[in-house]
Design an enzyme around this catalytic site. Structure first.
Site, PDB file in Angstrom:
ATOM      1  N   TYR A 115       0.862  -1.186   0.000  1.00 20.10           N
ATOM      2  CA  TYR A 115       0.000   0.000   0.000  1.00 20.10           C
ATOM      3  C   TYR A 115       0.893   1.229   0.000  1.00 20.10           C
ATOM      4  O   TYR A 115       1.789   1.360   0.827  1.00 20.10           O
ATOM      5  CB  TYR A 115      -0.917   0.006   1.227  1.00 20.10           C
ATOM      6  CG  TYR A 115      -1.822   1.224   1.280  1.00 20.10           C
ATOM      7  CD1 TYR A 115      -2.907   1.351   0.406  1.00 20.10           C
ATOM      8  CD2 TYR A 115      -1.590   2.249   2.194  1.00 20.10           C
ATOM      9  CE1 TYR A 115      -3.735   2.460   0.446  1.00 20.10           C
ATOM     10  CE2 TYR A 115      -2.417   3.366   2.248  1.00 20.10           C
ATOM     11  CZ  TYR A 115      -3.489   3.465   1.371  1.00 20.10           C
ATOM     12  OH  TYR A 115      -4.304   4.579   1.414  1.00 20.10           O
TER      13      TYR A 115
ATOM     14  N   ASP B 171       9.296   2.670  -0.168  1.00 19.42           N
ATOM     15  CA  ASP B 171       8.250   3.371   0.577  1.00 19.42           C
ATOM     16  C   ASP B 171       8.507   3.089   2.053  1.00 19.42           C
ATOM     17  O   ASP B 171       8.152   2.033   2.575  1.00 19.42           O
ATOM     18  CB  ASP B 171       6.872   2.863   0.139  1.00 19.42           C
ATOM     19  CG  ASP B 171       5.741   3.515   0.934  1.00 19.42           C
ATOM     20  OD1 ASP B 171       6.020   4.137   1.980  1.00 19.42           O
ATOM     21  OD2 ASP B 171       4.585   3.384   0.505  1.00 19.42           O
TER      22      ASP B 171
ATOM     23  N   LYS C 247       4.466   9.972   8.193  1.00 15.58           N
ATOM     24  CA  LYS C 247       4.189   9.539   9.573  1.00 15.58           C
ATOM     25  C   LYS C 247       5.194  10.117  10.585  1.00 15.58           C
ATOM     26  O   LYS C 247       5.105  11.285  10.917  1.00 15.58           O
ATOM     27  CB  LYS C 247       4.089   8.023   9.650  1.00 15.58           C
ATOM     28  CG  LYS C 247       2.937   7.489   8.751  1.00 15.58           C
ATOM     29  CD  LYS C 247       2.487   6.130   9.132  1.00 15.58           C
ATOM     30  CE  LYS C 247       1.566   5.492   8.116  1.00 15.58           C
ATOM     31  NZ  LYS C 247       0.159   5.800   8.267  1.00 15.58           N
TER      32      LYS C 247
HETATM   33  N1  HOZ Z   1      -1.666   4.105   5.921  1.00 16.25           N
HETATM   34  C1  HOZ Z   1      -2.190   3.753   7.197  1.00 16.25           C
HETATM   35  C2  HOZ Z   1      -1.798   2.366   7.565  1.00 16.25           C
HETATM   36  N2  HOZ Z   1      -2.338   1.387   6.747  1.00 16.25           N
HETATM   37  C3  HOZ Z   1      -3.611   3.938   7.339  1.00 16.25           C
HETATM   38  C4  HOZ Z   1      -3.973   5.342   7.442  1.00 16.25           C
HETATM   39  C5  HOZ Z   1      -5.264   5.572   6.759  1.00 16.25           C
HETATM   40  O1  HOZ Z   1      -5.469   5.029   5.672  1.00 16.25           O
HETATM   41  O2  HOZ Z   1      -6.054   6.298   7.354  1.00 16.25           O
END
Ligand code: HOZ
Length: 426
Positions: free
Chosen positions: A145, A238, A266
């Site tokens: 992702y 990433d 983050k």
């Molecule tokens: N990217 C974050 C962890 N999978 C999730 C944050 C979100 O999509 O709100």
């Protein structure tokens, strides 16, 4: 019994305002059921919901809060910066300071650009890779992702995996046609893809954390690097989650693999909206105004995010990572004991202070095996833990996080709650 009256009422109103009642799908508790908890405040390792229930937080805002909630130095940095102005749309000294701190930690990021989210970072890095190589196709990992840019939503983890969506409506065939998907930890599949297509880049979470947390098998990342070199494609790491989480130098330092481009988010923003992409100086020369790859943002390099990021990075020295790892080892040992005592078949994956509990007997090495883990059992575990005052990711295919605000007692409380929860769901 937890009180939920206020959260329930807020969710009712929120559903009238926001799709699914939320402003990011993963918050909607779709994978675990029930009404999402509305949080009112956080301090250190703890959060309180709108009904006054308190929880030990092992979600950490999905990763950024490595110091815990409302760290006094971060709050002070944000406050003093805000008093001098929250946004200028012009350069500030803090951009230079944070940029230098990032480059010192991750020397592969010779030059970089600040953006406002991880999505922007990955989307822009991919555009730069295409501009630099003149190629349009790229390889991504099944279940990886990288935010929600169109081309990256193919076979994506995180919320798409949680909601069981193999593809995203609204992404055109054209946008998805350039995305070649291969399984994680599988060099043969990647080599086959390289043989079949000319690709601009491989984009990969070096430690995938959006299909649950999965470590790369020994040598895998090095062989991905070698393939990128052999086929003259760029390697994009990433590190939105792993950056400053698994060590100051990120996964690239941990595994000794130097990517061409890195994406961060983050932790680097200290809990404020910030993303970064950067890499080899010559590649970053592609970016406007130096080069022809356009990328821009009114709030890019926002002073508050710069101040928060700097305040966090100042505290992340070697001893901080040793402490996080010690807490992680304590959690892992406790959970493994609890699994043995209760006879529940599950796998605890951990890298430093990040972890996932997969409810399955088989080992999990890629998205296919991650998806075979029992999500129903995770949902029951999640609610048993919530009722015992432990706040976890509301989906199995995500990662939990320990912060420097957690103490040994907090880890022991997590383990004790897990032991009861596992016994209950068994
Ligand atoms: N990217 C974050 C962890 N999978 C999730 C944050 C979100 O999509 O709100």
């Amino acid at each position: 019994m937890r009180k939920t009256t206020v959260s329930d009422a807020l969710f009712e109103r929120a559903q009238n305002l926001f799709p699914g009642g939320v402003n990011s799908p993963v918050r909607a508790f779709k994978a675990v059921g029930g009404t999402p908890v509305f949080l009112a405040r956080g301090q250190g390792a703890r959060v309180w919901d709108a009904d006054g229930n308190s929880y030990l937080d092992f979600l950490g805002s999905w990763g950024p809060l490595i110091l815990g909630h409302a760290d006094p130095d971060v709050v002070a940095a944000i406050e003093s910066t805000a008093r001098r102005g929250t946004s200028f749309g012009a350069s500030t000294d803090r951009e230079v300071l944070l940029g230098e701190a990032i480059r010192a930690a991750m020397p592969s990021m010779e030059r970089m650009r600040f953006v406002s989210s991880g999505t922007e970072a990955t989307m822009s890095a991919l555009r730069v890779a295409r501009g630099y190589t003149g190629r349009h196709r790229f390889i991504k990992i099944d279940g990886g992702y990288h935010g929600h840019a169109d081309a990256l939503l193919v076979s994506a983890g995180s919320g798409l995996a949680t909601l069981g969506l193999p593809a995203c409506a609204g992404v055109t065939e054209g946008a998805a046609a350039d995305t070649i998907v291969v399984p994680f930890n599988d060099e043969t599949a990647m080599r086959t893809a390289f043989d079949a297509y000319q690709v601009a880049a491989v984009i990969i979470e070096p430690i995938p954390a959006n299909m649950g947390l999965i470590a790369p098998k020994p040598g895998y990342l090095k062989s991905v690097r070698q393939m990128c070199d052999a086929y003259r494609a760029l390697l994009i790491f990433d590190e939105v989650i792993s950056g400053f989480r698994v060590g100051r130098g990120g996964a690239q330092a941990l595994f000794g693999v130097r990517p061409d481009l890195t994406c961060l988010g983050k932790i680097v923003g200290g809990g404020l909206p910030l993303g970064v992409f950067g890499g080899q100086s010559v590649i970053m020369s592609e970016v406007a105004p130096e080069g022809p790859v356009y990328q821009a943002g009114t709030l890019s390099g926002n002073p508050l995010a710069m101040a928060a990021g700097l305040a966090v990075l100042r505290k992340l020295d070697q001893s901080a990572y040793e402490r996080l790892d010690a807490l992680g080892r304590r959690l892992e040992a406790g959970i493994k004991d609890a699994l043995a005592a209760t006879g529940v078949a599950a796998q605890l994956h951990r890298v430093g202070s990040a972890f996932t509990l997969f409810f399955c007997a088989e080992s999990v090495t890629d998205f296919a095996s991650a998806k075979r883990a029992d999500t129903g059992r995770y949902a029951r575990f999640f609610h048993e833990m919530l009722d015992r005052g432990i706040y976890l990711p509301p989906a199995q295919l995500e990662a939990g996080f320990i912060s420097l605000a957690h103490q040994e007692d907090d880890i022991d409380a997590f383990v004790a709650a897990s032991r009861e929860a596992l016994a209950t769901i068994h």
